[in-house]
Design a protein around this motif. Structure first.
Motif, PDB file in Angstrom:
ATOM      1  N   ASN A  61      26.311 -79.321  26.313  1.00 56.02           N
ATOM      2  CA  ASN A  61      25.464 -80.273  25.580  1.00 56.02           C
ATOM      3  C   ASN A  61      25.662 -81.648  26.207  1.00 56.02           C
ATOM      4  OD1 ASN A  61      24.098 -81.978  23.830  1.00 56.02           O
ATOM      5  ND2 ASN A  61      24.708 -80.841  22.000  1.00 56.02           N
ATOM      6  N   SER A  62      24.769 -81.984  27.129  1.00 54.28           N
ATOM      7  CA  SER A  62      24.906 -83.253  27.843  1.00 54.28           C
ATOM      8  C   SER A  62      24.537 -84.455  26.988  1.00 54.28           C
ATOM      9  CB  SER A  62      24.038 -83.231  29.117  1.00 54.28           C
ATOM     10  OG  SER A  62      22.673 -82.997  28.782  1.00 54.28           O
ATOM     11  N   ASP A  63      23.990 -84.215  25.791  1.00 52.43           N
ATOM     12  CA  ASP A  63      23.764 -85.335  24.872  1.00 52.43           C
ATOM     13  C   ASP A  63      25.075 -85.800  24.241  1.00 52.43           C
ATOM     14  OD1 ASP A  63      21.045 -85.355  25.306  1.00 52.43           O
ATOM     15  OD2 ASP A  63      20.620 -83.966  23.643  1.00 52.43           O
ATOM     16  N   ILE A  64      26.089 -84.948  24.287  1.00 56.14           N
ATOM     17  CA  ILE A  64      27.411 -85.297  23.744  1.00 56.14           C
ATOM     18  C   ILE A  64      28.356 -85.672  24.873  1.00 56.14           C
ATOM     19  CG2 ILE A  64      29.425 -84.430  22.496  1.00 56.14           C
ATOM     20  CD1 ILE A  64      27.539 -82.691  20.861  1.00 56.14           C
ATOM     21  N   VAL A  65      28.438 -84.840  25.889  1.00 52.61           N
ATOM     22  CA  VAL A  65      29.284 -85.119  27.055  1.00 52.61           C
ATOM     23  C   VAL A  65      28.466 -84.883  28.312  1.00 52.61           C
ATOM     24  CG1 VAL A  65      31.316 -84.443  28.376  1.00 52.61           C
ATOM     25  CG2 VAL A  65      31.442 -84.527  25.899  1.00 52.61           C
ATOM     26  N   GLU A  66      28.475 -85.857  29.178  1.00 48.31           N
ATOM     27  CA  GLU A  66      27.782 -85.735  30.458  1.00 48.31           C
ATOM     28  C   GLU A  66      28.822 -85.550  31.560  1.00 48.31           C
ATOM     29  OE1 GLU A  66      25.458 -88.846  33.278  1.00 48.31           O
ATOM     30  OE2 GLU A  66      24.624 -88.606  31.244  1.00 48.31           O
ATOM     31  N   VAL A  67      28.604 -84.567  32.413  1.00 48.04           N
ATOM     32  CA  VAL A  67      29.551 -84.280  33.490  1.00 48.04           C
ATOM     33  C   VAL A  67      29.058 -84.934  34.780  1.00 48.04           C
ATOM     34  CG1 VAL A  67      30.637 -82.490  34.898  1.00 48.04           C
ATOM     35  CG2 VAL A  67      30.245 -82.098  32.449  1.00 48.04           C
ATOM     36  N   ARG A  68      29.952 -85.697  35.397  1.00 48.20           N
ATOM     37  CA  ARG A  68      29.667 -86.313  36.686  1.00 48.20           C
ATOM     38  C   ARG A  68      30.791 -85.933  37.637  1.00 48.20           C
ATOM     39  NH1 ARG A  68      27.927 -92.442  34.644  1.00 48.20           N
ATOM     40  NH2 ARG A  68      26.149 -91.778  33.358  1.00 48.20           N
ATOM     41  N   ASP A  69      30.536 -84.884  38.411  1.00 47.36           N
ATOM     42  CA  ASP A  69      31.569 -84.304  39.280  1.00 47.36           C
ATOM     43  C   ASP A  69      32.732 -83.839  38.401  1.00 47.36           C
ATOM     44  OD1 ASP A  69      32.828 -83.449  41.528  1.00 47.36           O
ATOM     45  OD2 ASP A  69      33.566 -85.407  42.126  1.00 47.36           O
ATOM     46  N   LYS A  70      33.894 -84.490  38.492  1.00 48.95           N
ATOM     47  CA  LYS A  70      35.034 -84.103  37.652  1.00 48.95           C
ATOM     48  C   LYS A  70      35.264 -85.081  36.511  1.00 48.95           C
ATOM     49  CE  LYS A  70      37.391 -81.739  41.451  1.00 48.95           C
ATOM     50  NZ  LYS A  70      38.617 -81.681  42.289  1.00 48.95           N
ATOM     51  N   SER A  71      34.322 -85.979  36.296  1.00 46.52           N
ATOM     52  CA  SER A  71      34.444 -86.950  35.214  1.00 46.52           C
ATOM     53  C   SER A  71      33.581 -86.548  34.038  1.00 46.52           C
ATOM     54  CB  SER A  71      34.032 -88.348  35.688  1.00 46.52           C
ATOM     55  OG  SER A  71      34.923 -88.824  36.667  1.00 46.52           O
ATOM     56  N   LEU A  72      34.112 -86.733  32.838  1.00 46.56           N
ATOM     57  CA  LEU A  72      33.385 -86.437  31.609  1.00 46.56           C
ATOM     58  C   LEU A  72      33.091 -87.742  30.892  1.00 46.56           C
ATOM     59  CD1 LEU A  72      35.589 -83.474  30.320  1.00 46.56           C
ATOM     60  CD2 LEU A  72      33.690 -83.413  31.964  1.00 46.56           C
ATOM     61  N   LEU A  73      31.812 -88.063  30.731  1.00 43.04           N
ATOM     62  CA  LEU A  73      31.409 -89.289  30.052  1.00 43.04           C
ATOM     63  C   LEU A  73      30.971 -88.951  28.638  1.00 43.04           C
ATOM     64  CD1 LEU A  73      30.690 -92.307  29.962  1.00 43.04           C
ATOM     65  CD2 LEU A  73      28.446 -91.714  30.937  1.00 43.04           C
ATOM     66  N   ALA A  74      31.642 -89.564  27.653  1.00 46.58           N
ATOM     67  CA  ALA A  74      31.317 -89.321  26.245  1.00 46.58           C
ATOM     68  C   ALA A  74      30.068 -90.115  25.868  1.00 46.58           C
ATOM     69  CB  ALA A  74      32.489 -89.729  25.363  1.00 46.58           C
ATOM     70  N   ILE A  75      29.018 -89.407  25.439  1.00 45.95           N
ATOM     71  CA  ILE A  75      27.733 -90.036  25.145  1.00 45.95           C
ATOM     72  C   ILE A  75      27.570 -90.329  23.660  1.00 45.95           C
ATOM     73  CG2 ILE A  75      25.235 -89.813  25.331  1.00 45.95           C
ATOM     74  CD1 ILE A  75      26.633 -90.068  28.009  1.00 45.95           C
ATOM     75  N   SER A  76      27.819 -89.340  22.813  1.00 43.40           N
ATOM     76  CA  SER A  76      27.607 -89.517  21.373  1.00 43.40           C
ATOM     77  C   SER A  76      28.592 -88.620  20.621  1.00 43.40           C
ATOM     78  CB  SER A  76      26.168 -89.172  20.997  1.00 43.40           C
ATOM     79  OG  SER A  76      25.872 -87.811  21.293  1.00 43.40           O
ATOM     80  N   PRO A  77      28.863 -88.964  19.338  1.00 36.03           N
ATOM     81  CA  PRO A  77      29.832 -88.175  18.576  1.00 36.03           C
ATOM     82  C   PRO A  77      29.380 -86.722  18.421  1.00 36.03           C
ATOM     83  CG  PRO A  77      29.383 -90.265  17.493  1.00 36.03           C
ATOM     84  CD  PRO A  77      28.364 -90.130  18.574  1.00 36.03           C
ATOM     85  N   GLY A  78      30.333 -85.810  18.442  1.00 36.51           N
ATOM     86  CA  GLY A  78      30.034 -84.400  18.262  1.00 36.51           C
ATOM     87  C   GLY A  78      31.061 -83.533  18.979  1.00 36.51           C
ATOM     88  N   VAL A  79      30.805 -82.237  18.981  1.00 39.78           N
ATOM     89  CA  VAL A  79      31.694 -81.270  19.637  1.00 39.78           C
ATOM     90  C   VAL A  79      30.859 -80.411  20.581  1.00 39.78           C
ATOM     91  CG1 VAL A  79      33.229 -79.302  19.322  1.00 39.78           C
ATOM     92  CG2 VAL A  79      33.302 -81.208  17.696  1.00 39.78           C
ATOM     93  N   THR A  80      31.358 -80.225  21.769  1.00 40.91           N
ATOM     94  CA  THR A  80      30.682 -79.346  22.724  1.00 40.91           C
ATOM     95  C   THR A  80      31.734 -78.663  23.589  1.00 40.91           C
ATOM     96  OG1 THR A  80      28.919 -79.180  24.364  1.00 40.91           O
ATOM     97  CG2 THR A  80      30.373 -81.090  24.529  1.00 40.91           C
ATOM     98  N   TYR A  81      31.264 -77.869  24.541  1.00 44.49           N
ATOM     99  CA  TYR A  81      32.170 -77.136  25.428  1.00 44.49           C
ATOM    100  C   TYR A  81      31.818 -77.449  26.873  1.00 44.49           C
ATOM    101  CZ  TYR A  81      33.692 -74.440  21.385  1.00 44.49           C
ATOM    102  OH  TYR A  81      34.208 -74.073  20.166  1.00 44.49           O
ATOM    103  N   ILE A  82      32.829 -77.376  27.726  1.00 39.12           N
ATOM    104  CA  ILE A  82      32.657 -77.558  29.156  1.00 39.12           C
ATOM    105  C   ILE A  82      33.030 -76.244  29.839  1.00 39.12           C
ATOM    106  CG2 ILE A  82      33.364 -78.874  31.197  1.00 39.12           C
ATOM    107  CD1 ILE A  82      31.884 -80.530  29.131  1.00 39.12           C
ATOM    108  N   ASN A  83      32.054 -75.662  30.559  1.00 37.87           N
ATOM    109  CA  ASN A  83      32.337 -74.464  31.361  1.00 37.87           C
ATOM    110  C   ASN A  83      32.837 -74.900  32.730  1.00 37.87           C
ATOM    111  OD1 ASN A  83      31.684 -72.631  29.410  1.00 37.87           O
ATOM    112  ND2 ASN A  83      29.613 -72.243  30.171  1.00 37.87           N
ATOM    113  N   ILE A  84      33.916 -74.289  33.172  1.00 38.94           N
ATOM    114  CA  ILE A  84      34.501 -74.634  34.464  1.00 38.94           C
ATOM    115  C   ILE A  84      34.453 -73.402  35.363  1.00 38.94           C
ATOM    116  CG2 ILE A  84      36.602 -75.379  35.648  1.00 38.94           C
ATOM    117  CD1 ILE A  84      37.320 -76.900  33.056  1.00 38.94           C
ATOM    118  N   PHE A  85      33.864 -73.603  36.546  1.00 38.82           N
ATOM    119  CA  PHE A  85      33.687 -72.518  37.507  1.00 38.82           C
ATOM    120  C   PHE A  85      34.540 -72.795  38.747  1.00 38.82           C
ATOM    121  CE2 PHE A  85      29.908 -72.913  34.978  1.00 38.82           C
ATOM    122  CZ  PHE A  85      29.504 -71.623  34.712  1.00 38.82           C
ATOM    123  N   LEU A  86      35.061 -71.771  39.336  1.00 29.49           N
ATOM    124  CA  LEU A  86      35.785 -71.878  40.599  1.00 29.49           C
ATOM    125  C   LEU A  86      34.892 -71.397  41.728  1.00 29.49           C
ATOM    126  CD1 LEU A  86      39.352 -70.543  39.645  1.00 29.49           C
ATOM    127  CD2 LEU A  86      38.491 -72.890  39.604  1.00 29.49           C
ATOM    128  N   GLY A  87      34.771 -72.248  42.741  1.00 29.99           N
ATOM    129  CA  GLY A  87      33.958 -71.879  43.896  1.00 29.99           C
ATOM    130  C   GLY A  87      32.519 -71.596  43.508  1.00 29.99           C
TER     131      GLY A  87
END
Length: 275
Positions: A61-87
């Motif tokens: 949910n990029s309205d809550i957390v936006e991913v920029r490479d390895k940085s997570l920018l908090a956009i608005s209050p809420g709960v979401t998940y970050i999927n992490i992939f290798l390779g």
């Protein structure tokens, strides 16, 4: 993460064999991020001899957390998940839960005192604003003064000047504070006249000069009164001096008094007929 020190020898061998072929990647936890702030994904590799593999992160949910490479920018209050992939994997290696919160506590206190100098006994309201204005703890401001002999302050920010001196008035929450300096100046304590006994002929005048201490007062103004206006009175001059004006023969007392503080001094005047 497995602790090899607690494993049986046989199990430890299997674990060591597994990680020697494919390293184990540990993703450090990021539980909460404040709105507007950034957190960086951090990885550890076991065993340490391996480099960190290429990692991709995708926010669910990029309205809550936006991913920029390895940085997570908090956009608005809420709960979401970050999927992490290798390779180039299409299946997530791991999924991390992220909570984004908004801190609505006071971040800044702005104080505005209209008068930096106060006279003894005077009151002044110190205006207060907070940023943000609707902060949760904006109604829990604590006021204090560092020298209670000089001034006092109540829980509404009203300062009362008590004695001459300097003090700091502070408004604070649990996390932040702001202060202003107040100088309480003394009143006139002593008045001096250039003459204290004057004899004049009716119709004549006389110039009196006035001085006072201390030199720096909150209100250095003074005035005159006479015990008998039919004999003589003082005409105040723009430069602070006073001219004695005579009317009839007789005697009177001319009193110079401070408008604040109660200091006073007298000049005895005798007026004679010209004949």
């Amino acid at each position: 993460i497995l602790n090899c020190d607690t494993l049986k020898d046989e199990d430890r061998k299997y674990v060591e064999l597994a990680v020697s072929i494919e390293p184990l990647v540990e993703v450090e936890e990021i539980d909460r991020i404040e709105v507007g702030r950034t957190a960086t994904l951090s990885f550890n590799v076991i065993p340490a001899k391996f480099d960190v593999p290429r990692v991709r992160a995708i926010s669910l949910n990029s309205d809550i957390v936006e991913v920029r490479d390895k940085s997570l920018l908090a956009i608005s209050p809420g709960v979401t998940y970050i999927n992490i992939f290798l390779g180039d994997a299409i299946v997530p290696y791991t999924r991390k839960k992220i909570e984004v919160y908004r801190d609505k506590s006071v971040r800044r206190i702005i104080l505005d005192r209209k008068e930096p100098n106060m006279g003894i006994g005077r009151k002044q309201q110190i205006e207060l604003r907070t940023e943000p204005a609707d902060a949760d703890d904006a109604g829990f401001i604590v006021w204090s003064v560092d020298n209670s002999n000089v001034a006092s302050v109540n829980d509404m920010g009203i300062v009362t000047a008590l004695n001459a001196g300097r003090c700091r008035v502070t408004a604070q929450t649990r996390h932040i504070k702001e202060e202003v300096i107040i100088d309480v100046l003394p009143n006139i304590e002593i008045l001096y006249l250039s003459e204290y006994n004057v004899t004049l002929t009716k119709g004549n005048s006389y110039l009196l000069y006035v001085n006072y201490q201390p030199a720096q007062c909150f209100d250095s103004s003074y005035a005159w009164k006479t015990s008998d206006s039919n004999v003589a009175y003082v005409e105040e001059q723009p430069d602070g001096s006073g001219i004695i004006r005579t009317k009839e023969a007789g005697a009177c007392v001319l009193t110079c008094y401070a408008k604040e503080g109660g200091a006073r001094t007298d000049c005895f005047v005798e007026v004679k007929d010209p004949n």
